[in-house]
Scaffold this motif. Structure first.
Motif, PDB file in Angstrom:
ATOM      1  N   ALA A 191      -6.622   9.968  -9.713  1.00  0.00           N
ATOM      2  CA  ALA A 191      -5.908  10.473  -8.737  1.00  0.00           C
ATOM      3  C   ALA A 191      -5.044   9.590  -8.308  1.00  0.00           C
ATOM      4  N   ALA A 192      -5.469   8.626  -7.134  1.00  0.00           N
ATOM      5  CA  ALA A 192      -5.633   7.394  -6.036  1.00  0.00           C
ATOM      6  C   ALA A 192      -4.661   6.044  -7.466  1.00  0.00           C
ATOM      7  N   GLU A 193      -4.901   6.825  -8.777  1.00  0.00           N
ATOM      8  CA  GLU A 193      -3.768   5.448  -9.440  1.00  0.00           C
ATOM      9  C   GLU A 193      -2.670   6.210  -9.989  1.00  0.00           C
ATOM     10  N   LEU A 194      -2.431   8.061  -9.817  1.00  0.00           N
ATOM     11  CA  LEU A 194      -1.218   8.770  -9.445  1.00  0.00           C
ATOM     12  C   LEU A 194      -0.765   8.277  -8.551  1.00  0.00           C
ATOM     13  N   ALA A 195      -0.920   8.621  -7.590  1.00  0.00           N
ATOM     14  CA  ALA A 195      -0.578   8.183  -6.202  1.00  0.00           C
ATOM     15  C   ALA A 195      -0.191   6.947  -6.432  1.00  0.00           C
TER      16      ALA A 195
ATOM     17  N   MET B 223       0.783  -0.818  -0.183  1.00  0.00           N
ATOM     18  CA  MET B 223      -0.400  -0.232   0.381  1.00  0.00           C
ATOM     19  C   MET B 223       1.307   1.132  -0.228  1.00  0.00           C
ATOM     20  N   SER B 224       0.202   1.673  -0.999  1.00  0.00           N
ATOM     21  CA  SER B 224       1.175   3.370  -0.633  1.00  0.00           C
ATOM     22  C   SER B 224       1.020   4.401   0.431  1.00  0.00           C
ATOM     23  N   ASP B 225       2.100   5.443   0.690  1.00  0.00           N
ATOM     24  CA  ASP B 225       1.608   6.164   1.749  1.00  0.00           C
ATOM     25  C   ASP B 225       1.560   7.939   0.246  1.00  0.00           C
ATOM     26  N   TRP B 226       1.573   7.733  -0.846  1.00  0.00           N
ATOM     27  CA  TRP B 226       1.139   9.045  -0.828  1.00  0.00           C
ATOM     28  C   TRP B 226      -0.503   9.035  -1.114  1.00  0.00           C
ATOM     29  N   THR B 227       0.162  10.286  -0.738  1.00  0.00           N
ATOM     30  CA  THR B 227      -1.903  11.012  -1.215  1.00  0.00           C
ATOM     31  C   THR B 227      -1.920  11.914  -2.145  1.00  0.00           C
ATOM     32  N   TRP B 228      -3.343  12.208  -2.183  1.00  0.00           N
ATOM     33  CA  TRP B 228      -3.747  12.861  -3.764  1.00  0.00           C
ATOM     34  C   TRP B 228      -4.741  14.039  -2.963  1.00  0.00           C
ATOM     35  N   GLU B 229      -4.752  15.007  -3.313  1.00  0.00           N
ATOM     36  CA  GLU B 229      -5.997  16.692  -2.601  1.00  0.00           C
ATOM     37  C   GLU B 229      -5.764  17.145  -4.432  1.00  0.00           C
ATOM     38  N   TYR B 230      -7.417  18.160  -3.823  1.00  0.00           N
ATOM     39  CA  TYR B 230      -7.285  19.018  -4.928  1.00  0.00           C
ATOM     40  C   TYR B 230      -6.152  20.372  -4.364  1.00  0.00           C
ATOM     41  N   ILE B 231      -6.191  21.324  -5.669  1.00  0.00           N
ATOM     42  CA  ILE B 231      -5.869  22.231  -4.724  1.00  0.00           C
ATOM     43  C   ILE B 231      -6.219  23.272  -4.434  1.00  0.00           C
ATOM     44  N   SER B 232      -7.770  22.939  -4.227  1.00  0.00           N
ATOM     45  CA  SER B 232      -8.693  24.039  -3.284  1.00  0.00           C
ATOM     46  C   SER B 232      -9.485  22.912  -3.148  1.00  0.00           C
ATOM     47  N   HIS B 233     -10.869  23.390  -2.209  1.00  0.00           N
ATOM     48  CA  HIS B 233     -11.706  22.499  -1.441  1.00  0.00           C
ATOM     49  C   HIS B 233     -13.253  22.759  -2.745  1.00  0.00           C
ATOM     50  N   ASP B 234     -12.884  23.877  -3.207  1.00  0.00           N
ATOM     51  CA  ASP B 234     -13.771  24.417  -4.471  1.00  0.00           C
ATOM     52  C   ASP B 234     -13.514  23.208  -6.093  1.00  0.00           C
ATOM     53  N   LEU B 235     -12.558  23.758  -6.344  1.00  0.00           N
ATOM     54  CA  LEU B 235     -12.833  22.234  -7.565  1.00  0.00           C
ATOM     55  C   LEU B 235     -13.264  20.711  -6.893  1.00  0.00           C
ATOM     56  N   GLY B 236     -12.873  20.263  -5.855  1.00  0.00           N
ATOM     57  CA  GLY B 236     -13.284  19.082  -6.526  1.00  0.00           C
ATOM     58  C   GLY B 236     -14.478  18.935  -5.913  1.00  0.00           C
TER      59      GLY B 236
ATOM     60  N   ARG C 273       1.759  18.665 -15.115  1.00  0.00           N
ATOM     61  CA  ARG C 273       1.325  16.894 -16.102  1.00  0.00           C
ATOM     62  C   ARG C 273       0.047  16.960 -16.402  1.00  0.00           C
ATOM     63  N   VAL C 274      -0.118  16.664 -17.606  1.00  0.00           N
ATOM     64  CA  VAL C 274      -2.060  16.525 -17.505  1.00  0.00           C
ATOM     65  C   VAL C 274      -2.007  14.517 -17.996  1.00  0.00           C
ATOM     66  N   GLU C 275      -3.406  14.720 -17.175  1.00  0.00           N
ATOM     67  CA  GLU C 275      -3.529  12.847 -17.126  1.00  0.00           C
ATOM     68  C   GLU C 275      -4.822  12.932 -18.017  1.00  0.00           C
TER      69      GLU C 275
END
Length: 87
Positions: free
Chosen positions: A29-33, A1-14, A54-56
């Motif tokens: 995002a979870a896959e990228l982490a 299991m990865s210790d990496w996380t992900w987040e939006y740059i601001s809560h408004d975005l999500g 980068r772009v996905e």
């Protein structure tokens, strides 16, 4: 299991995303982490440069096409979603 996380740059975005788009962005995002945790094994002790913006691409369950831009914060061991465009 990865210790990496992900987040939006601001809560408004999500919060501004339609539910099917948000679900796909969060899946990507979870896959990228996980992938980046395998690429940058040294994580927090990394001395090199981060890869920059980068772009996905993906497709939501409702057929919406998605382009998300993200930063890899190697030392912070996280993916930061900067923008999401959907059509």
């Amino acid at each position: 299991m990865s210790d990496w996380t992900w987040e939006y740059i601001s809560h408004d975005l999500g919060e501004s995303l339609a539910p099917p788009v948000r679900a796909e962005v969060e899946r990507i995002a979870a896959e990228l982490a996980v992938v980046n945790s395998m690429v940058y094994l040294e994580g927090a002790s990394c001395q090199g440069l981060s890869p920059g913006l980068r772009v996905e691409y993906g497709s939501a369950a409702d057929g919406t096409h998605i382009m998300l831009s993200y930063l890899t914060n190697v030392r912070g061991e996280r993916i930061v979603i900067v923008s999401v465009t959907s059509v």
